[in-house]
Design a protein around this motif. Structure first.
Motif, mmCIF file in Angstrom:
data_model
loop_
_atom_site.group_PDB
_atom_site.id
_atom_site.type_symbol
_atom_site.label_atom_id
_atom_site.label_comp_id
_atom_site.label_asym_id
_atom_site.label_seq_id
_atom_site.Cartn_x
_atom_site.Cartn_y
_atom_site.Cartn_z
ATOM 1 N N ILE A 1 37.040 7.695 14.390
ATOM 2 C CA ILE A 1 36.307 7.229 13.205
ATOM 3 C C ILE A 1 36.857 7.899 11.948
ATOM 4 C CG2 ILE A 1 34.056 7.262 12.043
ATOM 5 C CD1 ILE A 1 32.824 7.220 14.918
ATOM 6 N N SER A 2 37.208 7.090 10.942
ATOM 7 C CA SER A 2 37.606 7.626 9.626
ATOM 8 C C SER A 2 36.344 7.706 8.777
ATOM 9 C CB SER A 2 38.602 6.696 8.929
ATOM 10 O OG SER A 2 39.781 6.614 9.657
ATOM 11 N N PHE A 3 35.890 8.924 8.529
ATOM 12 C CA PHE A 3 34.626 9.089 7.791
ATOM 13 C C PHE A 3 34.889 8.980 6.296
ATOM 14 C CE2 PHE A 3 30.748 10.918 6.235
ATOM 15 C CZ PHE A 3 29.818 10.560 7.197
ATOM 16 N N ARG A 4 34.157 8.059 5.634
ATOM 17 C CA ARG A 4 34.377 7.799 4.204
ATOM 18 C C ARG A 4 33.101 8.086 3.416
ATOM 19 N NH1 ARG A 4 35.484 1.741 5.613
ATOM 20 N NH2 ARG A 4 33.704 2.337 6.873
ATOM 21 N N ASP A 5 33.260 8.830 2.301
ATOM 22 C CA ASP A 5 32.092 9.117 1.461
ATOM 23 C C ASP A 5 31.402 7.826 1.044
ATOM 24 O OD1 ASP A 5 32.442 11.847 1.558
ATOM 25 O OD2 ASP A 5 33.510 11.970 -0.361
ATOM 26 N N ARG B 1 27.127 5.783 5.523
ATOM 27 C CA ARG B 1 26.054 5.328 6.412
ATOM 28 C C ARG B 1 26.633 4.517 7.591
ATOM 29 N NH1 ARG B 1 20.453 5.701 5.200
ATOM 30 N NH2 ARG B 1 20.643 5.766 2.950
ATOM 31 N N ASP B 2 27.587 3.649 7.293
ATOM 32 C CA ASP B 2 28.216 2.864 8.359
ATOM 33 C C ASP B 2 28.961 3.779 9.331
ATOM 34 O OD1 ASP B 2 27.302 0.564 7.222
ATOM 35 O OD2 ASP B 2 29.155 0.154 6.122
ATOM 36 N N ASP B 3 29.698 4.746 8.742
ATOM 37 C CA ASP B 3 30.502 5.628 9.593
ATOM 38 C C ASP B 3 29.612 6.564 10.415
ATOM 39 O OD1 ASP B 3 32.663 4.337 8.518
ATOM 40 O OD2 ASP B 3 33.011 5.856 6.974
ATOM 41 N N LEU B 4 28.518 7.014 9.798
ATOM 42 C CA LEU B 4 27.583 7.883 10.524
ATOM 43 C C LEU B 4 26.918 7.114 11.670
ATOM 44 C CD1 LEU B 4 26.141 10.651 10.659
ATOM 45 C CD2 LEU B 4 24.390 9.681 9.141
ATOM 46 N N GLU C 1 28.116 4.643 13.363
ATOM 47 C CA GLU C 1 29.095 4.474 14.448
ATOM 48 C C GLU C 1 29.310 5.791 15.195
ATOM 49 O OE1 GLU C 1 32.817 2.853 13.108
ATOM 50 O OE2 GLU C 1 33.706 3.045 15.103
ATOM 51 N N TRP C 2 29.351 6.884 14.446
ATOM 52 C CA TRP C 2 29.571 8.208 15.040
ATOM 53 C C TRP C 2 28.401 8.591 15.953
ATOM 54 C CZ3 TRP C 2 29.173 13.243 11.683
ATOM 55 C CH2 TRP C 2 29.458 14.356 12.483
ATOM 56 N N LEU C 3 27.179 8.453 15.442
ATOM 57 C CA LEU C 3 26.018 8.891 16.231
ATOM 58 C C LEU C 3 25.760 7.993 17.438
ATOM 59 C CD1 LEU C 3 23.437 10.178 13.599
ATOM 60 C CD2 LEU C 3 25.435 11.288 14.579
ATOM 61 N N ALA C 4 26.277 6.776 17.407
ATOM 62 C CA ALA C 4 26.108 5.873 18.548
ATOM 63 C C ALA C 4 27.052 6.233 19.689
ATOM 64 C CB ALA C 4 26.360 4.437 18.111
ATOM 65 N N ARG C 5 28.065 7.059 19.383
ATOM 66 C CA ARG C 5 29.130 7.328 20.355
ATOM 67 C C ARG C 5 28.747 8.462 21.310
ATOM 68 N NH1 ARG C 5 34.792 5.626 19.580
ATOM 69 N NH2 ARG C 5 33.751 4.432 17.967
ATOM 70 N N GLY C 6 28.999 8.288 22.578
ATOM 71 C CA GLY C 6 28.767 9.350 23.545
ATOM 72 C C GLY C 6 29.917 10.346 23.547
ATOM 73 N N ALA C 7 29.692 11.504 24.166
ATOM 74 C CA ALA C 7 30.727 12.539 24.200
ATOM 75 C C ALA C 7 31.947 12.086 24.999
ATOM 76 C CB ALA C 7 30.154 13.823 24.794
ATOM 77 N N ASP C 8 31.773 11.097 25.880
ATOM 78 C CA ASP C 8 32.907 10.569 26.635
ATOM 79 C C ASP C 8 33.663 9.502 25.843
ATOM 80 O OD1 ASP C 8 31.071 8.545 26.605
ATOM 81 O OD2 ASP C 8 30.880 8.349 28.774
ATOM 82 N N GLY C 9 33.272 9.299 24.593
ATOM 83 C CA GLY C 9 33.968 8.355 23.722
ATOM 84 C C GLY C 9 33.399 6.957 23.757
ATOM 85 N N LYS C 10 32.429 6.729 24.658
ATOM 86 C CA LYS C 10 31.879 5.379 24.797
ATOM 87 C C LYS C 10 31.103 4.983 23.531
ATOM 88 C CE LYS C 10 28.973 2.876 28.020
ATOM 89 N NZ LYS C 10 27.575 3.199 27.960
ATOM 90 N N PRO C 11 31.469 3.848 22.898
ATOM 91 C CA PRO C 11 30.700 3.407 21.727
ATOM 92 C C PRO C 11 29.355 2.846 22.164
ATOM 93 C CG PRO C 11 32.443 1.828 22.209
ATOM 94 C CD PRO C 11 32.571 2.923 23.227
ATOM 95 N N ASP C 12 28.390 2.845 21.272
ATOM 96 C CA ASP C 12 27.058 2.270 21.532
ATOM 97 C C ASP C 12 26.342 2.923 22.717
ATOM 98 O OD1 ASP C 12 27.544 0.474 19.451
ATOM 99 O OD2 ASP C 12 28.611 -0.867 20.803
ATOM 100 N N ALA C 13 26.618 4.204 22.940
ATOM 101 C CA ALA C 13 25.916 4.920 24.014
ATOM 102 C C ALA C 13 24.501 5.290 23.569
ATOM 103 C CB ALA C 13 26.689 6.175 24.398
ATOM 104 N N VAL D 1 19.891 5.174 11.150
ATOM 105 C CA VAL D 1 20.271 6.005 9.992
ATOM 106 C C VAL D 1 20.042 5.229 8.691
ATOM 107 C CG1 VAL D 1 21.973 7.332 11.295
ATOM 108 C CG2 VAL D 1 22.706 5.285 10.061
ATOM 109 N N ASP D 2 19.265 4.156 8.768
ATOM 110 C CA ASP D 2 19.128 3.265 7.612
ATOM 111 C C ASP D 2 18.048 3.672 6.618
ATOM 112 O OD1 ASP D 2 21.187 1.600 8.320
ATOM 113 O OD2 ASP D 2 19.926 0.442 9.684
ATOM 114 N N GLY D 3 17.095 4.461 7.052
ATOM 115 C CA GLY D 3 15.979 4.791 6.163
ATOM 116 C C GLY D 3 16.282 5.970 5.256
#
Ligand code: FMN
Length: 218
Positions: free
Chosen positions: A48-52, A56-59, A61-73, A78-80
């Motif tokens: 993930i390329s984190f952009r100022d 919110r979009d990058d965060l 995607e990051w928080l959805a990722r598991g430690a094994d790299g699986k997306p949407d884990a 983070v919208d509120g």
């Protein structure tokens, strides 16, 4: 009042993700500061390329990722208003002043450069400035240092942080809690960071005084 989470450029961005998820799941609000160097570790560890400008979009995607790299884990909202983001170069940001209300700060993971900067009061970016403010305001500061081996210089900086009132929580997973996945080891470290801050969570199985509790069947 929010917890301020500082992510510096040590390996271990899954630790930060686990702490952030647990804080948000527990109803805490979070102010987030991501150092410039940590964008390299995040890119390396998650892709993930984190952009100022798109934090919110990058965060998300990051928080959805598991430690094994699986997306949407994980499913994380983070919208509120629960998350506020401050650019690392913004030394005029709210949390750079002691008058900004905050419960304290968790630096996870903490690089040795960050440890040095905070121990010496350098305030070279917003993350280090907020850490210095946290100490001067006598608020909780947890420093999850990630490096091995440690040289004498870093060890002295860690003692200085301990003397100043910080909790030094090395990012060193334990194996007594019955880990079966990488995420379990990550959650153990994240849980110990939250323990040091007095934040409740259910991230790992606590020691109950019975040997063999973590052993897996053959
Ligand atoms: C992929 C990668 C992994 C790194 N891992 C560590 C680490 O585990 N511990 C550490 O102290 N520094 C590590 N570094 C070096 C730090 O990123 C570097 O010292 C940087 O200046 C830290 O800046 P910051 O504290 O402002 O984030 C790593 C760098 C990269 C690119």
């Amino acid at each position: 009042m929010p917890w301020i989470v500082g992510v510096s450029g040590a390996s271990g961005t899954p630790y930060a993700a686990a702490v952030l998820r647990a804080l948000l799941a527990g109803g805490e609000s979070v102010d987030l500061v991501v150092s410039r160097a940590s964008r390299l570790t995040l890119l390396d560890e998650t892709g993930i390329s984190f952009r100022d400008a798109h934090w919110r979009d990058d965060l998300r995607e990051w928080l959805a990722r598991g430690a094994d790299g699986k997306p949407d884990a994980f499913d994380v909202d983070v919208d509120g208003d629960a998350v506020r983001y401050w650019a690392a170069g913004d030394l005029a940001a709210g949390p750079s002043s002691g008058s900004y209300p905050a419960k304290g700060m968790l630096i996870v993971p903490a690089s040795t450069a960050c440890v040095a900067g905070v121990a010496l009061g350098l305030s070279k970016d917003l993350l280090q400035r907020v850490a210095s403010v946290t100490l001067k305001e006598r608020r909780t500061l947890v420093v999850a240092v990630r490096e091995t081996p440690l040289n004498g210089q870093t060890l002295r900086h860690l003692v200085a942080l301990d003397d100043a009132g910080a909790s030094v929580v090395p990012a060193s997973p334990a194996f007594y809690a019955g880990a079966t996945h990488i995420q379990d080891l990550v959650d153990f470290v994240a849980g110990r960071v939250l323990d040091a801050a007095g934040v409740g969570h259910g991230l790992y199985r606590r020691w109950k005084g019975e040997l063999g509790g973590g052993a897996r069947p053959a």
